[in-house]
Motif scaffolding. Structure first.
Motif, PDB file in Angstrom:
ATOM      1  N   UNK A  54      50.764  63.335  87.436  1.00  0.00           N
ATOM      2  CA  UNK A  54      52.269  62.915  88.317  1.00  0.00           C
ATOM      3  C   UNK A  54      53.339  62.230  87.760  1.00  0.00           C
ATOM      4  N   UNK A  55      53.596  61.453  87.466  1.00  0.00           N
ATOM      5  CA  UNK A  55      54.165  60.865  85.919  1.00  0.00           C
ATOM      6  C   UNK A  55      54.453  61.820  84.911  1.00  0.00           C
ATOM      7  N   UNK A  56      54.404  62.599  83.813  1.00  0.00           N
ATOM      8  CA  UNK A  56      54.341  63.705  82.649  1.00  0.00           C
ATOM      9  C   UNK A  56      54.979  64.925  83.497  1.00  0.00           C
ATOM     10  N   UNK A  57      54.540  65.153  84.752  1.00  0.00           N
ATOM     11  CA  UNK A  57      54.696  67.061  84.958  1.00  0.00           C
ATOM     12  C   UNK A  57      55.993  66.873  84.338  1.00  0.00           C
ATOM     13  N   UNK A  58      56.171  67.934  84.095  1.00  0.00           N
ATOM     14  CA  UNK A  58      57.560  68.804  84.130  1.00  0.00           C
ATOM     15  C   UNK A  58      58.044  68.195  82.878  1.00  0.00           C
ATOM     16  N   UNK A  59      57.917  67.795  82.468  1.00  0.00           N
ATOM     17  CA  UNK A  59      58.596  67.087  81.192  1.00  0.00           C
ATOM     18  C   UNK A  59      58.108  67.670  79.302  1.00  0.00           C
ATOM     19  N   UNK A  60      57.132  67.677  79.864  1.00  0.00           N
ATOM     20  CA  UNK A  60      56.721  67.718  78.552  1.00  0.00           C
ATOM     21  C   UNK A  60      56.785  69.059  77.728  1.00  0.00           C
ATOM     22  N   UNK A  61      56.836  69.176  76.761  1.00  0.00           N
ATOM     23  CA  UNK A  61      57.325  70.917  75.584  1.00  0.00           C
ATOM     24  C   UNK A  61      56.270  71.929  75.568  1.00  0.00           C
ATOM     25  N   UNK A  62      56.252  72.522  76.274  1.00  0.00           N
ATOM     26  CA  UNK A  62      55.976  74.059  76.076  1.00  0.00           C
ATOM     27  C   UNK A  62      54.935  73.918  77.413  1.00  0.00           C
ATOM     28  N   UNK A  63      54.585  75.289  77.414  1.00  0.00           N
ATOM     29  CA  UNK A  63      53.559  75.368  78.608  1.00  0.00           C
ATOM     30  C   UNK A  63      53.315  74.302  79.925  1.00  0.00           C
ATOM     31  N   UNK A  64      54.119  73.842  80.191  1.00  0.00           N
ATOM     32  CA  UNK A  64      54.156  73.074  81.882  1.00  0.00           C
ATOM     33  C   UNK A  64      55.462  72.187  82.058  1.00  0.00           C
ATOM     34  N   UNK A  65      56.244  72.238  80.996  1.00  0.00           N
ATOM     35  CA  UNK A  65      57.755  72.233  81.343  1.00  0.00           C
ATOM     36  C   UNK A  65      58.421  73.115  82.670  1.00  0.00           C
ATOM     37  N   UNK A  66      59.551  72.102  83.189  1.00  0.00           N
ATOM     38  CA  UNK A  66      60.398  72.580  83.601  1.00  0.00           C
ATOM     39  C   UNK A  66      62.066  73.221  82.746  1.00  0.00           C
ATOM     40  N   UNK A  67      62.199  72.616  81.896  1.00  0.00           N
ATOM     41  CA  UNK A  67      63.199  73.267  81.085  1.00  0.00           C
ATOM     42  C   UNK A  67      62.665  73.568  79.643  1.00  0.00           C
ATOM     43  N   UNK A  68      63.191  75.258  79.600  1.00  0.00           N
ATOM     44  CA  UNK A  68      63.126  76.135  78.694  1.00  0.00           C
ATOM     45  C   UNK A  68      64.033  75.592  77.932  1.00  0.00           C
ATOM     46  N   UNK A  69      63.903  75.643  76.453  1.00  0.00           N
ATOM     47  CA  UNK A  69      64.300  75.358  75.090  1.00  0.00           C
ATOM     48  C   UNK A  69      64.590  76.597  74.305  1.00  0.00           C
ATOM     49  N   UNK A  70      65.244  77.009  73.362  1.00  0.00           N
ATOM     50  CA  UNK A  70      65.291  77.976  72.315  1.00  0.00           C
ATOM     51  C   UNK A  70      66.822  77.628  71.486  1.00  0.00           C
TER      52      UNK A  70
END
Length: 167
Positions: A25-41
């Protein structure tokens, strides 16, 4: 003796399960790509005036966001929107969420501080949070495919406009 040994094993197994759940649960939404709540480009490199003009037109006029912070100097360009409430997508609703909100940040920095008429390298970041029907708390959850498509549409539009209108 066997009962104590069995009890000890069960205790270790239960501890293992609890730790595995909390770690997951602690890593949810914070990993890069495929599973992040943040989109960066990365967007593109262009002059500051073009970035300011395109970002204002795209985010304010076309997509209906409002700015919370605006900084446009020769050293730094920053546009951060307020959170915009959105309807949950079908795939977010399938996960039990009824509400979504997104905030977009666009930053740009001069590639070189030595030359006049600097060109800026620009980045696009979008954060999404979800809330369940009747829930009070917004939570960061991995972006669904439909939400990522919506965010990617905005980022692609900004990037294409920057490329099309740069000087």
């Amino acid at each position: 003796m066997e009962v104590l040994e069995m009890h000890g094993r069960l205790s270790y197994f239960a501890l293992f399960i609890v730790l595995a759940v909390f770690t997951g649960c602690s890593g949810s939404g914070s990993s890069a790509g495929g599973g992040s709540s943040t989109y960066r480009t990365s967007l593109t490199t262009t002059d500051g005036e073009t970035i300011v003009r395109v970002v204002n037109e795209a985010l304010l006029t076309r997509y209906g966001y409002r700015f919370q912070r605006e900084v446009a100097t020769s050293e730094d360009i920053l546009y951060e929107t307020e959170w915009k409430d959105l309807t949950a997508t079908r795939d977010e609703q399938a996960q039990g969420y009824s509400f979504a909100r997104t905030r977009i940040t666009i930053t740009a920095r001069p590639r070189s501080r030595a030359s006049a008429g600097a060109t800026f390298s620009s980045r696009f970041v979008a954060e999404t949070e979800l809330r369940a029907q009747g829930g009070l708390d917004w939570v960061k959850m991995p972006m669904t495919e439909m939400r990522e498509d919506y965010i990617k549409e905005i980022a692609d539009y900004v990037k294409n406009e920057l490329l099309r209108t740069r000087r």
